[in-house]
Design an enzyme around this catalytic site. Sequence first.
Site, PDB file in Angstrom:
ATOM      1  N   GLU A   1       0.914  -1.362  -0.063  1.00 17.63           N
ATOM      2  CA  GLU A   1       0.076  -0.046   0.058  1.00 17.63           C
ATOM      3  C   GLU A   1       0.983   1.293   0.009  1.00 17.63           C
ATOM      4  O   GLU A   1       0.604   2.406   0.895  1.00 17.63           O
ATOM      5  CB  GLU A   1      -1.114   0.141   1.234  1.00 17.63           C
ATOM      6  CG  GLU A   1      -2.002  -1.150   1.250  1.00 17.63           C
ATOM      7  CD  GLU A   1      -3.031  -1.174   2.341  1.00 17.63           C
ATOM      8  OE1 GLU A   1      -2.843  -0.265   3.063  1.00 17.63           O
ATOM      9  OE2 GLU A   1      -3.855  -2.003   2.301  1.00 17.63           O
TER      10      GLU A   1
ATOM     11  N   GLU B   1      -4.085  -9.048   0.449  1.00 19.09           N
ATOM     12  CA  GLU B   1      -4.413  -8.679   2.030  1.00 19.09           C
ATOM     13  C   GLU B   1      -6.090  -8.598   2.049  1.00 19.09           C
ATOM     14  O   GLU B   1      -6.646  -8.074   1.127  1.00 19.09           O
ATOM     15  CB  GLU B   1      -3.778  -7.302   2.517  1.00 19.09           C
ATOM     16  CG  GLU B   1      -4.072  -7.203   3.899  1.00 19.09           C
ATOM     17  CD  GLU B   1      -3.134  -5.923   4.300  1.00 19.09           C
ATOM     18  OE1 GLU B   1      -1.788  -5.685   4.134  1.00 19.09           O
ATOM     19  OE2 GLU B   1      -3.748  -5.257   5.137  1.00 19.09           O
TER      20      GLU B   1
HETATM   21  C1  GAL Z   1      -4.077  -2.394   5.614  1.00 24.53           C
HETATM   22  C2  GAL Z   1      -2.538  -2.155   5.780  1.00 24.53           C
HETATM   23  C3  GAL Z   1      -2.012  -3.164   6.991  1.00 24.53           C
HETATM   24  C4  GAL Z   1      -2.906  -2.858   8.261  1.00 24.53           C
HETATM   25  C5  GAL Z   1      -4.364  -3.205   7.846  1.00 24.53           C
HETATM   26  C6  GAL Z   1      -5.432  -2.803   8.715  1.00 24.53           C
HETATM   27  O1  GAL Z   1      -4.512  -1.523   4.602  1.00 24.53           O
HETATM   28  O2  GAL Z   1      -1.700  -2.859   4.916  1.00 24.53           O
HETATM   29  O3  GAL Z   1      -0.884  -2.815   7.442  1.00 24.53           O
HETATM   30  O4  GAL Z   1      -2.822  -1.287   8.501  1.00 24.53           O
HETATM   31  O5  GAL Z   1      -4.677  -2.344   6.844  1.00 24.53           O
HETATM   32  O6  GAL Z   1      -6.650  -3.054   8.430  1.00 24.53           O
END
Ligand code: GAL
Length: 827
Positions: A440, A516
């Site tokens: 991100e 993710e």
């Molecule tokens: C994502 C990020 C992670 C964490 C997660 C929490 O966007 O890549 O590091 O922050 O959100 O939801």
Amino acid sequence: MDDKLYCNWQQTRLGRSVFIILMLTISILSSNARAQSRTEIILKKGWKFFQGKNEKGYEKDLDDAGWQNVTVPHDWAINGPFDKEIDKQTVAITQNGEKVAREKTGRTGALPYIGEGWYRKRFRIPNANAKKTVLLQFDGAMSEPQVYLNGELVGKWNYGYNCFFIDISDRIIPGQENTLAVHISNRPRSSRWYPGAGLFRNVHLVVKEPSSIEQWGVTVTTPVANLKLGKVNIKTRFAGSGMRLITEILDRTGKKVAIDTTTKSYGNEFEQAFPITNPNLWSPENPYLYTAVSKLYLAGRLTDEVRTQFGIRDIHYSAAAGFQLNGVSRKFKGVCLHHDLGPLGTAVNTAALRRQLMILKDLGCNSIRSSHNMPSPEQVELCDELGFMFLAESFDEWAKPKVANGYHLFFDSDAEKDVVNLVKAFRNHPSIVMWSAGNEVPDQFGAEGVKRAKWLQDIFHREDPTRPVTVGMDQVKATMQSGFGALLDVPGLNYRVHLYEEAYKAFPQGFILGSETASTVSSRGVYKFPVEKAKDKKYDDMQCSSYDLEYCSWSNLPDDDFVLQDDKPWVIGEFVWTGFDYLGEPTPYDERWPSRSSYFGLCDLAGIPKDRYYLYRSRWNTESATIHMLPHWNWKGREGQVTPVFVYTSYDRGELFINGKSMGIRKKSKSSPLERYRLMWMDVKYEPGTVKFVAMDSLGHKVAEKSMVTAEKPYQIRLEPDRKVIHADGQDISYITAYLVDRKGNVCPTASNTLNFQVEGKGAFQAVCNGDATSLEPFQKPEMKLFSGKLVFLVKSLEEAGNINIKVTSKGIKSATVQLRSEKFTR
Ligand code: GAL
């Protein structure tokens, strides 16, 4: 007696049964190091530590008698205390969609990681007839380590997560005491989570001959890997001239299956190829490891020997077949993991890592993403050994910042060498099936970012042409327009389930990875009413409901991901955020105190599975059935009120009974994502007693059942060690789960009694954790309150074998004892 002596070490340390016999615990001074071609010591013991600024020239030789004695790996901040003021920030977290700056606490765990620290260690290497090459390797040091030897700066590295080595051959004084001093510095606002502090990974001292194999100099690839034939290519970089290399390949039992001798080098590199007929292919189900033994000779004399573990396996990514391992398409059933180990902080510990992976094995998980940085060698070695595919990530920031003092400070100067070291140190691991250049990154916006993505990917390709590169993208629209997503080998989407279809069509690769997913939040054993789906839901007690219906503004429920995974053959898998809770990032309570760790885990910070673990298990574990009911059934005061019951199960249908009365049959159906993956009885009214679930086959025949009952008042403590025999090496750990039961042995799920721990004999109390993100109790005190009826405490071995006697007491409750055995393993 000092450090452990390792011989002929290279990238691997696990599973080397024959080799480990050589792991003698002897002092380097008393060892006959000259008889060996290469000596490696892990500098674990005898370190001095001081936290503070360099006012007296700490890099020089000074009296450090007043400093703290520590062993390395060491995390100076985990002892706390938790403090709201540490790294308090008034910011808008733009990645979370925030527009207005507000006060944030606990973002980095509310633990004292900021500031400077000094480590010192005195050591000798023996006098030798000839000059030696001496290297110091750091597997990671948090952060900005500056390394001094005998008062002189010999090397430094900015990125705390990366490994690096320094050639100290010209600075070391053989036969005399040398003083190593390492300065560590952690800036405020340098992380989005708890980074830990200090020498949190191992430090190695390597002594070898000048004519020897380069550090990270052996590269193993397997360009042909099928059931009939494995072609193993090995490149070996060396120093010296007129060298001869003999490489042997051993199978798992130590049997030699191939050998090749060569004197023909290309510059300072040998290249050999080995045919292995009917190889054992590496996979999560069969994590078969071979060992390459590289022996370097000069004029008939062995000058160096290095052992490298590897696997024979084939990976392939294509639009036609998605991801294939050994020719078979499969999906990543993965979790993202931060590097902290809960109550141990970030100090690497193999027993803790192994326990995490065993819990994930039972989940049916087959892959890990090291979010958002380089992993420890120990973690990747365990993944090779236990069978997990690994997505090794590098950065959370490129040139554009997320936090004021993040990696963007170093990106321009360091990114290339950081990627090079990551690849060189880890490329022989069969578990690694993909690299990630970033997570991100704000550079997803703008033409410069596209260039950076290409530049980084090209570096990965140059260093390792065998694996693809991904980036976890959250700005999916922007990356569709700019070409950022199109240039990646593997387009990774973070969340944004509504954009998968569009991204699939827009990107040329023909597949999408859920790099993710979910970011659903829950607190173990906590249930909120009414039961409803909610975004960014907050409660006064700063907990989240374990009905698994609460998520963030940018994220979604697991079930939404499951639909994509099941219905879209072009989705090659997912990495759930996260396998375990971690220190810091206490979303959705980062503006409320006290709250200092995450709510995202399938398991809590103590490693105890939450309900959500079983939702994933019901899909991922295809070996053993899952039936998991929630909530618990101790709801004094809720009599007659609607208290929905969910069952997470691998069975397709079943009937629920409350005190023998049927609540009806539920069958998974495609009418909604929730109904597709959960069996839900939304109208159940609470009455104490027994809840029973009967699983049925498609003809309505009973195939399995499970019950839970309302517990009476707590009567006695129960203890469950994960391992009753541990290794007497001063580092191994038994994790003991403690909970209360009533007189009939029923688990009391709401107990919050304080427990006290006594450990006697050949072990020591190390830490305790109850998984409550709002707890400010120190992990190191042998006393803690149960959270939702449970906690886990850690007992570590000493270096002497013998019994470890453990007693746990609590006021007004019958105590419990357990005995462990600590043994010298001769694996
Ligand atoms: C994502 C990020 C992670 C964490 C997660 C929490 O966007 O890549 O590091 O922050 O959100 O939801």
